[in-house]
Design an enzyme around this catalytic site. Structure first.
Site, short mmCIF file in Angstrom:
data_model
loop_
_atom_site.label_atom_id
_atom_site.label_comp_id
_atom_site.label_asym_id
_atom_site.label_seq_id
_atom_site.Cartn_x
_atom_site.Cartn_y
_atom_site.Cartn_z
N ARG A 70 -3.05 -11.43 -8.20
CA ARG A 70 -2.75 -12.86 -8.12
C ARG A 70 -3.93 -13.79 -8.20
O ARG A 70 -3.78 -14.97 -8.46
CB ARG A 70 -1.99 -13.12 -6.79
CG ARG A 70 -0.68 -12.43 -6.71
CD ARG A 70 -0.22 -12.27 -5.29
NE ARG A 70 -0.94 -11.16 -4.63
CZ ARG A 70 -0.72 -10.77 -3.39
NH1 ARG A 70 0.17 -11.41 -2.67
NH2 ARG A 70 -1.40 -9.77 -2.87
N SER A 122 2.79 -14.46 -26.32
CA SER A 122 4.17 -14.75 -25.94
C SER A 122 5.18 -14.23 -26.95
O SER A 122 5.11 -14.57 -28.13
CB SER A 122 4.34 -16.27 -25.81
OG SER A 122 5.70 -16.59 -25.71
N ARG A 152 -7.54 0.05 -9.66
CA ARG A 152 -6.88 0.45 -10.92
C ARG A 152 -7.64 1.48 -11.75
O ARG A 152 -7.38 1.61 -12.95
CB ARG A 152 -6.63 -0.80 -11.77
CG ARG A 152 -5.70 -1.82 -11.12
CD ARG A 152 -4.31 -1.27 -10.91
NE ARG A 152 -3.40 -2.32 -10.41
CZ ARG A 152 -2.09 -2.17 -10.31
NH1 ARG A 152 -1.50 -1.04 -10.64
NH2 ARG A 152 -1.34 -3.16 -9.84
N ARG A 191 0.07 -8.67 -11.47
CA ARG A 191 0.28 -8.61 -10.02
C ARG A 191 -0.99 -9.00 -9.26
O ARG A 191 -0.95 -9.26 -8.07
CB ARG A 191 0.73 -7.20 -9.60
CG ARG A 191 2.10 -6.82 -10.10
CD ARG A 191 3.20 -7.69 -9.53
NE ARG A 191 3.28 -7.65 -8.08
CZ ARG A 191 3.95 -6.73 -7.39
NH1 ARG A 191 4.64 -5.81 -8.02
NH2 ARG A 191 3.96 -6.73 -6.08
N ARG A 200 8.12 -15.18 -26.80
CA ARG A 200 8.97 -16.34 -27.06
C ARG A 200 8.47 -17.10 -28.27
O ARG A 200 9.24 -17.56 -29.10
CB ARG A 200 8.95 -17.31 -25.86
CG ARG A 200 9.68 -16.84 -24.66
CD ARG A 200 9.82 -17.99 -23.67
NE ARG A 200 10.72 -19.02 -24.19
CZ ARG A 200 10.81 -20.25 -23.68
NH1 ARG A 200 10.06 -20.61 -22.65
NH2 ARG A 200 11.66 -21.11 -24.19
C1 FAD Z 1 -1.01 2.88 -7.87
C2 FAD Z 1 -0.24 1.62 -7.66
C3 FAD Z 1 1.13 1.64 -7.60
C4 FAD Z 1 1.86 0.47 -7.41
N1 FAD Z 1 3.23 0.53 -7.34
C5 FAD Z 1 3.95 -0.59 -7.13
C6 FAD Z 1 5.38 -0.56 -7.03
O1 FAD Z 1 5.99 0.49 -7.15
N2 FAD Z 1 6.06 -1.71 -6.85
C7 FAD Z 1 5.40 -2.91 -6.71
O2 FAD Z 1 6.06 -3.94 -6.51
N3 FAD Z 1 4.05 -2.98 -6.79
C8 FAD Z 1 3.31 -1.87 -6.99
N4 FAD Z 1 1.94 -1.95 -7.09
C9 FAD Z 1 1.29 -3.28 -7.03
C10 FAD Z 1 0.66 -3.55 -5.65
O3 FAD Z 1 1.65 -3.54 -4.66
C11 FAD Z 1 -0.08 -4.91 -5.67
O4 FAD Z 1 0.85 -5.95 -5.90
C12 FAD Z 1 -1.14 -4.99 -6.72
O5 FAD Z 1 -1.91 -3.82 -6.76
C13 FAD Z 1 -2.03 -6.23 -6.47
O6 FAD Z 1 -3.02 -5.93 -5.51
P1 FAD Z 1 -3.23 -6.73 -4.15
O7 FAD Z 1 -1.95 -7.10 -3.52
O8 FAD Z 1 -4.22 -5.96 -3.35
O9 FAD Z 1 -3.87 -8.08 -4.46
P2 FAD Z 1 -4.45 -9.05 -5.54
O10 FAD Z 1 -3.34 -9.93 -5.97
O11 FAD Z 1 -5.30 -8.36 -6.57
O12 FAD Z 1 -5.41 -9.88 -4.58
C14 FAD Z 1 -6.67 -9.35 -4.12
C15 FAD Z 1 -6.77 -9.43 -2.61
O13 FAD Z 1 -6.66 -10.79 -2.17
C16 FAD Z 1 -5.97 -10.84 -0.92
N5 FAD Z 1 -4.72 -11.58 -1.10
C17 FAD Z 1 -4.16 -11.99 -2.28
N6 FAD Z 1 -3.02 -12.68 -2.06
C18 FAD Z 1 -2.85 -12.71 -0.72
C19 FAD Z 1 -1.86 -13.24 0.12
N7 FAD Z 1 -0.80 -13.88 -0.35
N8 FAD Z 1 -1.99 -13.08 1.45
C20 FAD Z 1 -3.05 -12.43 1.98
N9 FAD Z 1 -4.03 -11.86 1.23
C21 FAD Z 1 -3.93 -12.01 -0.10
C22 FAD Z 1 -5.69 -9.40 -0.51
O14 FAD Z 1 -6.76 -8.94 0.28
C23 FAD Z 1 -5.68 -8.66 -1.84
O15 FAD Z 1 -5.97 -7.27 -1.74
C24 FAD Z 1 1.19 -0.79 -7.28
C25 FAD Z 1 -0.21 -0.81 -7.33
C26 FAD Z 1 -0.93 0.36 -7.53
C27 FAD Z 1 -2.44 0.28 -7.60
#
Ligand code: FAD
Length: 216
Positions: free
Chosen positions: A82, A90, A171, A80, A92
């Site tokens: 990104r 894999s 994390r 997640r 697969r």
């Molecule tokens: C305790 C916990 C519980 C969670 N539970 C769930 C859940 O139940 N369901 C679920 O779907 N997810 C869940 N997540 C995942 C969470 O929603 C995030 O997707 C994940 O933690 C990735 O972090 P992030 O989005 O901050 O960004 P990352 O992908 O790590 O990116 C880092 C930073 O870059 C910036 N960034 C990245 N992409 C963009 C963009 N497109 N637009 C603008 N800024 C951007 C933001 O500032 C972001 O914080 C959970 C996460 C945690 C830590």
């Protein structure tokens, strides 16, 4: 069936101080102060520019690669994030019959005593049926549908140090899944030992709301 411990190992940088010196040399371009850099200046420079002034963008000039061996619930949470680059084992393309004929599983760290027997039975049965499917001529990419989240997977993760800081803030908290925290808290210790300054203020098991207020 083999039950293994999860792990996370930093592959690069090999030299954390050299990574910080590289960040300093890139950051100095803005003020044309490259000639001011010495072997020891990284510490003062990073403290004043990054920690005190808050210019975290310069930290993006150095990268780190970490190899995790974790269950597939944890790899799913990892991807997640990104901004990282990933390569994951894999189900697969790996035929586990040809790779030792045994599956590796990771047991949840907080699995209570009352769940141990049932959990092990579930692993034994999914491993048996997976290999039966392969014997029946089913390809790994279809047979994998009977494999559980507990299956161990290797995943290589590369990103810049700013992104690793954000990842460790997000994390290593109380709210992080216990099986994820089982590798990220020791990983935080590795980062702090290898690369001074940038990770020093991150405390294991902090509250997420406090970590998310820290600069990054
Ligand atoms: C305790 C916990 C519980 C969670 N539970 C769930 C859940 O139940 N369901 C679920 O779907 N997810 C869940 N997540 C995942 C969470 O929603 C995030 O997707 C994940 O933690 C990735 O972090 P992030 O989005 O901050 O960004 P990352 O992908 O790590 O990116 C880092 C930073 O870059 C910036 N960034 C990245 N992409 C963009 C963009 N497109 N637009 C603008 N800024 C951007 C933001 O500032 C972001 O914080 C959970 C996460 C945690 C830590």
């Amino acid at each position: 069936m083999k039950i293994i411990k999860p792990s996370a190992i930093i592959l690069t940088p090999k030299d954390g101080i050299a990574a910080l010196q590289f960040i300093e040399s890139m950051a100095r371009i803005s003020h044309r102060s490259e000639d001011m850099q010495t072997n020891e200046s990284w510490k003062k420079f990073l403290t004043s520019v990054v920690i005190q002034r808050g210019d975290w963008s310069v930290v993006e000039h150095s990268n780190s690669t970490v190899v995790f061996r974790v269950d597939r619930g944890v790899t799913h949470e990892l991807v997640r994030h990104r901004l990282f680059s990933f390569t994951q084992e894999s189900t697969r393309f790996v035929n586990y019959q040809k790779k030792g004929g045994e599956l590796e599983f990771i047991k949840p760290v907080l699995l209570p005593e009352t769940g141990q027997w049932h959990w092990e039975q579930a692993m034994i049965s999914s491993e048996r049926e997976y290999f039966e499917l392969l014997k029946a001529g089913v390809r790994p990419q279809e047979a994998r549908s009977v494999l559980p989240n507990a299956l161990a997977a290797t995943i290589s993760v590369t990103g810049n140090l700013r992104n690793w800081r954000w990842f460790l803030l997000a994390r290593t908290t109380q709210e992080t899944h216990p099986d994820f925290r089982a590798v990220t808290v020791p990983l935080l210790v590795q980062f702090r030992d290898l690369i001074p300054i940038l990770f020093d203020d991150i405390e294991p098991n902090a509250r997420q709301v406090n970590n998310f207020q820290k600069p990054h």
